[in-house]
Design an enzyme around this catalytic site. Structure first.
Site, short mmCIF file in Angstrom:
data_model
loop_
_atom_site.label_atom_id
_atom_site.label_comp_id
_atom_site.label_asym_id
_atom_site.label_seq_id
_atom_site.Cartn_x
_atom_site.Cartn_y
_atom_site.Cartn_z
N CYS A 187 15.37 22.69 34.90
CA CYS A 187 15.14 23.52 33.71
C CYS A 187 13.77 23.30 33.06
CB CYS A 187 16.24 23.26 32.69
SG CYS A 187 16.69 21.53 32.53
N HIS A 224 15.14 23.93 25.44
CA HIS A 224 14.19 22.85 25.68
C HIS A 224 12.82 23.24 25.12
CE1 HIS A 224 17.13 21.01 28.13
NE2 HIS A 224 16.55 21.00 29.30
#
Ligand code: A2P
Length: 342
Positions: free
Chosen positions: A135, A248
């Site tokens: 990710c 994130h």
């Protein structure tokens, strides 16, 4: 989908009850992927349960006893050990496996593909497996690939601020539970993270390696080079888990061969696929996980400014939903490439 194929596909989602698997299913539906048969697979703990997919009820099956014959596309997100064991069996039965784990990412005969960056790599898959990147690498390369192509990135310094959802459902639950306990003056008992995660930061994701970096940090090195097809790029990463549920963030400083100004970077990124520039120098004029990157698809870039310490340095703040673009969305985009014959 721009180029909707007329046929439908038998799609299997492995790890369908997990944080990423569940989102894979909702994105398949949202993007109107041509699903014919849908098989949803998890452990024997979940087998027999039901999920809803576009108004139909689908029974969860036990992966261990499932026969993959007839599956066209299998999306795996049940961890590396499960992928290692089962992905080759699905591929041998004729499926194209899109694997969200790190089990195959570094193997030469398995392409590692970000749909906006190197889609052409997906068609060269001798083992029938396409790997979905980690990710934090995913969102970083969506934003950096256009800059690399035009200005040549020599070095990347990156510190990540990674939400707990990257650790799956149990990690989401631990942050919620600890937050409640601490606000109620109760003792906490860390299980999923090595130390308290609520109201804290943990500079440790995945295992420690001999060089002092964590594996999560080295994924940023290895995967950036493989996806951009350039082993000369230097990457200096620090990966940190933060008490955020979804999204994130990354503080990124790049050094380029050709100088890039903030204005030129903003202009280039604002017309790059998958990227949204949010860069006003006022309160709230920048992306954050909560305001921009929870439940959305773009990679958001803000705080673009010159690095005062380097003549060809540029700083950026890159934020994205780690479960969507960082995992499930890219996996479904890869499935779309496969479906379209790529
Ligand atoms: P289950 O819910 O039955 O345990 P997350 O990353 O959110 O923790 O999700 C992990 C996913 O991987 C879940 O869907 C989980 O299913 C699945 N999984 C874990 N262990 C196995 C296993 N041994 N066989 C198949 N699926 C598994």
């Amino acid at each position: 989908m721009s180029n909707t194929p007329s046929r439908t596909f038998h799609v299997a989602v492995v790890g369908a009850t997990g944080a990423v698997g569940e989102t894979m299913l909702s994105i398949l539906a949202e993007r109107d992927f041509p699903v014919g048969t849908l098989s949803v697979l998890a452990s024997e703990r979940s087998a027999g349960g039901q999920i809803e997919y576009r108004g139909r009820t689908v029974v969860i099956q036990d992966l261990a006893s499932f026969d993959p014959a007839g599956v066209d596309i299998a999306l795996f997100s049940a961890g590396g050990a499960i992928s290692k064991e089962y992905a080759p069996r699905f591929a041998a039965a004729g499926a194209v496996v899109i694997d969200n784990s790190s089990a195959f990412r570094y193997e030469d005969d398995v392409p590692l593909v970000v749909s906006e960056v190197n889609p052409e790599a997906a068609s060269n898959r001798p083992r029938g497996i396409i790997a979905n990147p980690n990710c934090s690498t995913m969102q970083m390369v969506v934003a950096l690939a256009p800059l690399h192509r035009q200005y040549g990135i020599e070095r990347i310094n990156v510190a990540t601020y990674q939400s707990v959802s990257g650790g799956g459902r149990s990690a989401l639950e631990e942050l919620g539970k600890q937050t409640g306990q601490l606000l109620n003056f109760q003792q906490i008992d860390p299980q999923r993270f090595p130390v308290q995660i609520a109201f804290n930061l943990i500079p440790h994701i995945d295992e420690f390696l001999d060089n002092g970096f964590t594996k999560e940090e080295m994924k940023l090195v290895w995967e950036t080079r493989k996806i951009l097809g350039d082993d000369s790029i230097l990457v200096n990463p620090t990966a940190v888990r933060v008490p955020v549920f979804y999204g994130h963030s990354e503080a990124v400083a790049i050094e380029t061969r050709i100088k890039v100004t903030p204005e030129a970077a903003r202009e280039l990124l604002s017309r790059s696929p998958g990227v949204e520039v949010v860069d006003e120098r006022v309160a709230g004029g920048y992306p954050t996980p909560v305001t921009h990157a929870s439940g959305t698809d773009a990679v958001y870039v803000g705080r673009i400014r010159e690095d005062l310490s380097h003549p060809r340095g540029l700083n950026l703040w890159i934020v994205s939903d780690n479960i969507r673009k960082g995992a499930a969305l890219n996996a479904v985009q890869l499935a779309e490439l496969v479906a379209a014959g790529g």
